[in-house]
Design an enzyme around this catalytic site. Structure first.
Site, mmCIF file in Angstrom:
data_model
loop_
_atom_site.group_PDB
_atom_site.id
_atom_site.type_symbol
_atom_site.label_atom_id
_atom_site.label_comp_id
_atom_site.label_asym_id
_atom_site.label_seq_id
_atom_site.Cartn_x
_atom_site.Cartn_y
_atom_site.Cartn_z
ATOM 1 C CB CYS A 299 -0.958 0.042 1.183
ATOM 2 S SG CYS A 299 -0.135 0.236 2.612
ATOM 3 C CB CYS B 84 -2.100 2.050 6.806
ATOM 4 S SG CYS B 84 -1.325 2.759 5.552
ATOM 5 N NE ARG C 28 -4.179 -1.863 4.366
ATOM 6 C CZ ARG C 28 -4.198 -0.525 3.854
ATOM 7 N NH1 ARG C 28 -3.067 0.125 4.141
ATOM 8 N NH2 ARG C 28 -5.323 -0.020 3.550
ATOM 9 C CG HIS D 165 -1.694 10.989 12.727
ATOM 10 N ND1 HIS D 165 -3.029 10.606 12.487
ATOM 11 C CD2 HIS D 165 -1.102 10.958 11.501
ATOM 12 C CE1 HIS D 165 -3.171 10.204 11.265
ATOM 13 N NE2 HIS D 165 -1.988 10.072 10.602
ATOM 14 C CG HIS E 186 -6.071 6.670 8.972
ATOM 15 N ND1 HIS E 186 -5.189 7.559 8.476
ATOM 16 C CD2 HIS E 186 -7.029 7.439 9.573
ATOM 17 C CE1 HIS E 186 -5.544 8.805 8.732
ATOM 18 N NE2 HIS E 186 -6.753 8.709 9.263
ATOM 19 C CG ASP F 190 -3.178 -15.722 4.524
ATOM 20 O OD1 ASP F 190 -3.915 -15.998 5.585
ATOM 21 O OD2 ASP F 190 -2.281 -16.417 4.043
#
Length: 145
Positions: free
Chosen positions: A78, A134, A132, A115, A118, A126
């Site tokens: 990503c 990120c 996730r 911060h 997210h 899997d």
């Protein structure tokens, strides 16, 4: 813990570490401040830890709190480091983020409320969880094992 907020993006996050905005600006680089204290996002595929496979613990760059372990990191392709679970549930705070015209879940350091990135669910990776995390590389530093 999940909280609700409509103010991610340019508003500095609250400070649990007791530092003033001026002290945070002195402690962090301008880019670290923008991401950690103003809920910014670093560009994809440029972060220091995006493709790192080094064994160790990822710590909050602002306060040094332990956040994630390398064995929870996975390849999501990503553009940012991805983890399927935080080190401990108490290490992070999840907050509803309605910025950018959508509803997301922001991840903050539970110690200093900086911060981190997210968390997304239901993407079909899997992994042991269907999550996730990120996370911006600039929000962390890796302590090698």
């Amino acid at each position: 813990m999940t909280t609700d907020s409509n103010t991610a993006g340019s508003t500095p996050v609250s400070d649990a570490a007791g530092l003033t905005d001026e002290q945070w600006r002195a402690k962090l680089t301008p880019e670290e401040y923008r991401v950690l204290r103003q809920a910014g996002t670093e560009a994809p595929f440029v972060g220091e830890y995006t493709d790192t496979k080094t064994t160790g613990v990822y710590r909050c760059r602002a306060c040094d709190a332990e956040l994630f372990r390398s064995d929870q990191k996975f390849e999501s392709h990503c553009g940012w480091p991805s983890f399927f679970s935080p080190l401990a549930g108490e290490a992070i705070i999840e907050k509803v983020d309605r910025s950018m015209g959508m509803k997301r879940t922001e991840v903050l350091c539970a110690n200093c409320h900086s911060h981190l990135g997210h968390v997304f669910e239901g993407e079909g990776y899997d992994t042991p969880t269907d999550l996730r995390y990120c996370i911006n590389s600039i929000s962390m530093r890796l302590e090698e094992a």
